[in-house]
Design a protein around this motif. Structure first.
Motif, PDB file in Angstrom:
ATOM      1  N   ALA A 292       0.839  -1.198   0.000  1.00  0.00           N
ATOM      2  CA  ALA A 292       0.000   0.000   0.000  1.00  0.00           C
ATOM      3  C   ALA A 292       0.876   1.252   0.000  1.00  0.00           C
ATOM      4  O   ALA A 292       1.929   1.283   0.637  1.00  0.00           O
ATOM      5  N   PRO A 293       0.445   2.309  -0.703  1.00  0.00           N
ATOM      6  CA  PRO A 293       1.212   3.562  -0.682  1.00  0.00           C
ATOM      7  C   PRO A 293       1.270   4.145   0.722  1.00  0.00           C
ATOM      8  O   PRO A 293       0.307   4.051   1.496  1.00  0.00           O
ATOM      9  N   ALA A 294       2.406   4.736   1.045  1.00  0.00           N
ATOM     10  CA  ALA A 294       2.587   5.412   2.330  1.00  0.00           C
ATOM     11  C   ALA A 294       2.934   6.869   2.058  1.00  0.00           C
ATOM     12  O   ALA A 294       3.682   7.171   1.123  1.00  0.00           O
ATOM     13  N   PHE A 295       2.396   7.776   2.880  1.00  0.00           N
ATOM     14  CA  PHE A 295       2.628   9.205   2.665  1.00  0.00           C
ATOM     15  C   PHE A 295       2.975   9.880   3.990  1.00  0.00           C
ATOM     16  O   PHE A 295       2.660   9.383   5.066  1.00  0.00           O
ATOM     17  N   GLY A 296       3.596  11.040   3.875  1.00  0.00           N
ATOM     18  CA  GLY A 296       4.029  11.744   5.068  1.00  0.00           C
ATOM     19  C   GLY A 296       5.139  11.014   5.790  1.00  0.00           C
ATOM     20  O   GLY A 296       5.299  11.144   6.997  1.00  0.00           O
ATOM     21  N   THR A 297       5.927  10.250   5.055  1.00  0.00           N
ATOM     22  CA  THR A 297       6.997   9.444   5.644  1.00  0.00           C
ATOM     23  C   THR A 297       8.321  10.209   5.615  1.00  0.00           C
ATOM     24  O   THR A 297       8.490  11.157   4.840  1.00  0.00           O
ATOM     25  N   PRO A 298       9.293   9.790   6.418  1.00  0.00           N
ATOM     26  CA  PRO A 298      10.621  10.408   6.318  1.00  0.00           C
ATOM     27  C   PRO A 298      11.206  10.294   4.918  1.00  0.00           C
ATOM     28  O   PRO A 298      11.891  11.209   4.441  1.00  0.00           O
TER      29      PRO A 298
ATOM     30  N   THR B 281       0.116  15.300   1.457  1.00  0.00           N
ATOM     31  CA  THR B 281      -0.516  13.983   1.349  1.00  0.00           C
ATOM     32  C   THR B 281      -0.617  13.301   2.705  1.00  0.00           C
ATOM     33  O   THR B 281       0.090  13.648   3.653  1.00  0.00           O
ATOM     34  N   CYS B 282      -1.504  12.336   2.771  1.00  0.00           N
ATOM     35  CA  CYS B 282      -1.585  11.435   3.916  1.00  0.00           C
ATOM     36  C   CYS B 282      -2.265  10.156   3.448  1.00  0.00           C
ATOM     37  O   CYS B 282      -2.912  10.137   2.403  1.00  0.00           O
ATOM     38  N   ALA B 283      -2.105   9.098   4.217  1.00  0.00           N
ATOM     39  CA  ALA B 283      -2.733   7.822   3.883  1.00  0.00           C
ATOM     40  C   ALA B 283      -3.860   7.473   4.851  1.00  0.00           C
ATOM     41  O   ALA B 283      -4.427   6.386   4.772  1.00  0.00           O
ATOM     42  N   ALA B 284      -4.192   8.398   5.748  1.00  0.00           N
ATOM     43  CA  ALA B 284      -5.202   8.129   6.770  1.00  0.00           C
ATOM     44  C   ALA B 284      -6.587   7.968   6.149  1.00  0.00           C
ATOM     45  O   ALA B 284      -6.926   8.620   5.156  1.00  0.00           O
TER      46      ALA B 284
ATOM     47  N   ALA C 227      -3.837  11.415  10.130  1.00  0.00           N
ATOM     48  CA  ALA C 227      -4.087  12.405   9.081  1.00  0.00           C
ATOM     49  C   ALA C 227      -3.333  13.692   9.360  1.00  0.00           C
ATOM     50  O   ALA C 227      -2.796  14.327   8.444  1.00  0.00           O
ATOM     51  N   ALA C 228      -3.265  14.077  10.630  1.00  0.00           N
ATOM     52  CA  ALA C 228      -2.595  15.331  10.993  1.00  0.00           C
ATOM     53  C   ALA C 228      -1.092  15.230  10.829  1.00  0.00           C
ATOM     54  O   ALA C 228      -0.464  16.055  10.161  1.00  0.00           O
ATOM     55  N   TYR C 229      -0.472  14.195  11.421  1.00  0.00           N
ATOM     56  CA  TYR C 229       0.993  14.203  11.392  1.00  0.00           C
ATOM     57  C   TYR C 229       1.542  13.867  10.014  1.00  0.00           C
ATOM     58  O   TYR C 229       2.587  14.405   9.620  1.00  0.00           O
ATOM     59  N   GLU C 230       0.853  13.028   9.239  1.00  0.00           N
ATOM     60  CA  GLU C 230       1.352  12.759   7.891  1.00  0.00           C
ATOM     61  C   GLU C 230       1.258  14.002   7.008  1.00  0.00           C
ATOM     62  O   GLU C 230       2.158  14.274   6.200  1.00  0.00           O
ATOM     63  N   SER C 231       0.174  14.755   7.161  1.00  0.00           N
ATOM     64  CA  SER C 231       0.050  15.990   6.386  1.00  0.00           C
ATOM     65  C   SER C 231       1.107  17.009   6.791  1.00  0.00           C
ATOM     66  O   SER C 231       1.715  17.664   5.937  1.00  0.00           O
ATOM     67  N   VAL C 232       1.331  17.161   8.086  1.00  0.00           N
ATOM     68  CA  VAL C 232       2.335  18.123   8.537  1.00  0.00           C
ATOM     69  C   VAL C 232       3.718  17.746   8.025  1.00  0.00           C
ATOM     70  O   VAL C 232       4.478  18.605   7.551  1.00  0.00           O
ATOM     71  N   PHE C 233       4.054  16.455   8.070  1.00  0.00           N
ATOM     72  CA  PHE C 233       5.375  16.043   7.600  1.00  0.00           C
ATOM     73  C   PHE C 233       5.518  16.241   6.092  1.00  0.00           C
ATOM     74  O   PHE C 233       6.564  16.689   5.610  1.00  0.00           O
ATOM     75  N   SER C 234       4.498  15.882   5.317  1.00  0.00           N
ATOM     76  CA  SER C 234       4.619  16.074   3.874  1.00  0.00           C
ATOM     77  C   SER C 234       4.669  17.563   3.533  1.00  0.00           C
ATOM     78  O   SER C 234       5.427  17.980   2.641  1.00  0.00           O
ATOM     79  N   LEU C 235       3.896  18.373   4.247  1.00  0.00           N
ATOM     80  CA  LEU C 235       3.954  19.818   4.044  1.00  0.00           C
ATOM     81  C   LEU C 235       5.338  20.361   4.383  1.00  0.00           C
ATOM     82  O   LEU C 235       5.889  21.196   3.658  1.00  0.00           O
TER      83      LEU C 235
ATOM     84  N   ASN D 110       7.078  25.537  -5.001  1.00  0.00           N
ATOM     85  CA  ASN D 110       6.375  26.701  -5.545  1.00  0.00           C
ATOM     86  C   ASN D 110       4.904  26.404  -5.759  1.00  0.00           C
ATOM     87  O   ASN D 110       4.057  27.269  -5.509  1.00  0.00           O
ATOM     88  N   LEU D 111       4.596  25.212  -6.230  1.00  0.00           N
ATOM     89  CA  LEU D 111       3.219  24.793  -6.478  1.00  0.00           C
ATOM     90  C   LEU D 111       2.931  23.580  -5.603  1.00  0.00           C
ATOM     91  O   LEU D 111       3.472  22.501  -5.842  1.00  0.00           O
ATOM     92  N   LEU D 112       2.101  23.774  -4.595  1.00  0.00           N
ATOM     93  CA  LEU D 112       1.760  22.686  -3.681  1.00  0.00           C
ATOM     94  C   LEU D 112       0.427  22.090  -4.108  1.00  0.00           C
ATOM     95  O   LEU D 112      -0.631  22.698  -3.922  1.00  0.00           O
ATOM     96  N   MET D 113       0.479  20.896  -4.668  1.00  0.00           N
ATOM     97  CA  MET D 113      -0.739  20.198  -5.065  1.00  0.00           C
ATOM     98  C   MET D 113      -1.375  19.517  -3.855  1.00  0.00           C
ATOM     99  O   MET D 113      -0.697  19.205  -2.877  1.00  0.00           O
ATOM    100  N   HIS D 114      -2.679  19.287  -3.945  1.00  0.00           N
ATOM    101  CA  HIS D 114      -3.437  18.567  -2.908  1.00  0.00           C
ATOM    102  C   HIS D 114      -3.270  19.237  -1.541  1.00  0.00           C
ATOM    103  O   HIS D 114      -3.229  18.575  -0.506  1.00  0.00           O
ATOM    104  N   GLY D 115      -3.193  20.572  -1.561  1.00  0.00           N
ATOM    105  CA  GLY D 115      -2.902  21.293  -0.330  1.00  0.00           C
ATOM    106  C   GLY D 115      -3.966  21.156   0.732  1.00  0.00           C
ATOM    107  O   GLY D 115      -3.660  21.210   1.917  1.00  0.00           O
ATOM    108  N   ALA D 116      -5.225  20.980   0.340  1.00  0.00           N
ATOM    109  CA  ALA D 116      -6.296  20.971   1.330  1.00  0.00           C
ATOM    110  C   ALA D 116      -7.377  19.969   0.942  1.00  0.00           C
ATOM    111  O   ALA D 116      -8.015  20.113  -0.103  1.00  0.00           O
TER     112      ALA D 116
END
Length: 521
Positions: free
Chosen positions: A324-330, A355-358, A365-373, A382-388
């Protein structure tokens, strides 16, 4: 009995809290004067100059020795005319090193993407940041309705909600796929909704020539400009995903060709998940990502030298136990940093993602998004896709998550604002007034500034435990649910010239009569 400090805190907090809650309730849809975020410090480099050059050289070796399959006859002809080696017995195309290097530096380092409302124009490149909504989710969710297939009603409401959120600067695609509209005409209705329910810059899907050309024309009509102005002023962008590993498919290549010919924006983004569609190592995955992105750059600049182009990075990893895809990872954060370094090396604006996988609104959902951000922002995005609004690895768009993410984007925006260091900000007079053992709540310096002294988040609840408990112990999910509904209730459609609205509707009707875009069903 309250202490003087507690009493002063309570009285000074009331106006600030009241003002914050009033702003939350208002949900204003009007454009603000807030400037586009800019990064005041250098982006972080994850690797040394020598290591970056090694990745670059490995990418050139992939392109020259292994090559990519290009599943588009005209694209192959264009590349062959430029000096690429096209295998006559297959779709394989090899890119000589000199060809690749000749195209680097032709695309602009920075450009403006124009909206139908000039106040919404965004700059892509340099130290500017632009945040998109979630895009392309097949499903949608909120607390009451649960997870459900994408549909036009929810699509329209996500557009309305996103329009009210000032931290969302542009649309990265359909927030959710309105699957209840037939695919042959879906782009016509969806883009019409996007251009009328909001006045922010738009995205066009590259799913065949007709859809690209229709989107370009609809953007032109909505801006009320002629063809020449459109070609001088990029007015929409497209995301081109390579079919990793090492394949460029037919609709995507058609999109590069049509957008580049009209001087619109191409963002080439390999979807490289380490361990699945790319090598399991970060260096190997990024080298493949880079090769695929450079192949797209070569095509775009062969079609029209100088056409706007952005370097996209979407390298994360998979769960090696399940695939499965993983997001917000190191690993994703490191790849985002290196992707930004490569974009800067080539003088290109950089695209990354939130991104997040939650599967639900929770701590994951919170920590994966914060890490990917954080990886994206520190990597120089410059262009952040899937920002919200992105959830479940992109499989559903969430109304509540759109509000939560907008709050995170606002926090990032305020974090990026430089702070002043001068006599007034150093506040020596305030220190002198309070002296040892006092407090600053009631001093003149604080009283003159407390209303707007600090960032006021929409979601965070800063009440003490007892007050929070008396209010029903609301969670962040509860607040996001309430706020998204309040904003939809307060939404106002942005104005559009009646003649432009009529011309846009007539174009949509005409294209529908002609059958829209071809499908096999």
């Amino acid at each position: 009995m309250q202490s003087p400090m507690e009493l002063s805190l309570e009285t000074s907090e009331r106006p600030r809290r009241r003002g914050r809650e009033e702003r939350q309730r208002a949900g204003s849809a009007a454009p603000t004067s807030r400037p586009q975020p800019r990064r005041p410090f250098p982006a972080v480099n994850a690797v040394s100059a020598d290591q970056l050059e090694a990745i670059h050289l490995a990418s050139l070796q992939i392109l020259e020795e292994i090559g990519l399959d290009v599943l588009h006859a005209e694209a192959k002809a264009i590349l062959k005319a430029e000096g690429a080696e096209v295998d006559p017995n297959s779709d394989r195309v090899r890119f000589p090193r000199g060809l690749v290097e000749s195209k680097i530096g032709l695309a602009p380092q920075s450009f403006t993407l124009h909206a139908r409302n000039p106040a919404r124009n965004v700059v892509l490149g340099g130290d500017h940041l632009a945040f998109c909504s979630v895009a392309s989710a097949p499903n949608v969710a909120d607390r009451e309705g649960g997870r459900r297939p994408g549909n036009r009603k929810d699509y329209q409401n996500l557009i309305r909600l996103g329009h009210t959120l000032d931290s969302i600067h542009l649309w990265g695609g359909y927030p959710v796929e309105p699957a209840d509209i037939h695919a042959s005409v879906r782009h016509l209705d969806a883009l019409s909704d996007m251009l009328t329910l909001s006045d922010k810059p738009i995205h066009a899907y590259s799913l065949g020539r007709e859809r690209n050309l229709d989107a370009i024309e609809m953007a032109r009509i909505a801006r009320g400009i002629d063809q020449e102005t459109l070609e001088r002023e990029p007015s929409l962008f497209t995301i081109i995903n390579s079919s990793s590993p090492l394949r460029l498919d037919t609709p995507m290549m058609e999109g590069v060709i049509q957008m580049a010919r009209r001087n619109q924006v191409t963002v080439l983004t390999p979807f490289t998940l380490a361990g699945a569609m790319a090598p399991v190592t970060i260096a190997g995955a990024v080298a493949q990502q880079n090769a695929e992105a450079l192949a797209g750059l070569v095509l775009a600049q062969s079609v029209r030298p100088g056409s706007p182009f952005a370097y996209g990075g979407f390298t994360s990893n998979v769960d090696m136990k399940t695939g499965a895809p993983a997001f917000g990872t190191p690993e994703q954060m490191k790849a985002a940093l290196v992707g930004g370094q490569l974009a800067r090396r080539y003088g290109l604006p950089y695209r990354s993602s939130n991104t997040c996988a939650a599967n639900t609104i929770d701590v994951q959902a919170a920590y994966e998004s914060v890490f990917s951000l954080w990886g994206a922002v520190m990597g120089g995005v410059n262009l952040l896709m899937h920002g919200a609004g992105w959830m479940e690895g992109g499989l559903h768009a969430s109304f509540e998550k759109m509000v939560i993410d907008a709050d995170l984007l606002d926090m990032i925006t305020h974090f990026l604002m430089p702070f002043q260091v001068d006599d007034d900000e150093l506040a020596l007079e305030a220190v002198r007034e309070v002296g040892p053992g006092g407090h600053f709540f009631g001093c003149a310096h604080t009283q003159a500034r407390y209303r707007n002294a600090f960032f006021a988040p929409m979601i965070s609840d800063w009440r003490n435990y007892e007050t929070w408990q008396e209010a029903g112990s609301p969670t962040g999910y509860d607040r996001a649910n309430r706020l998204y509904k309040e904003r939809l209730a307060a939404y106002e459609e942005p104005p559009m010239d009646p003649a432009i609205r009529e011309e846009l509707a007539a174009f949509v009707a005409k294209r529908k009569e002609e059958g829209g875009a071809p499908t096999d069903f």
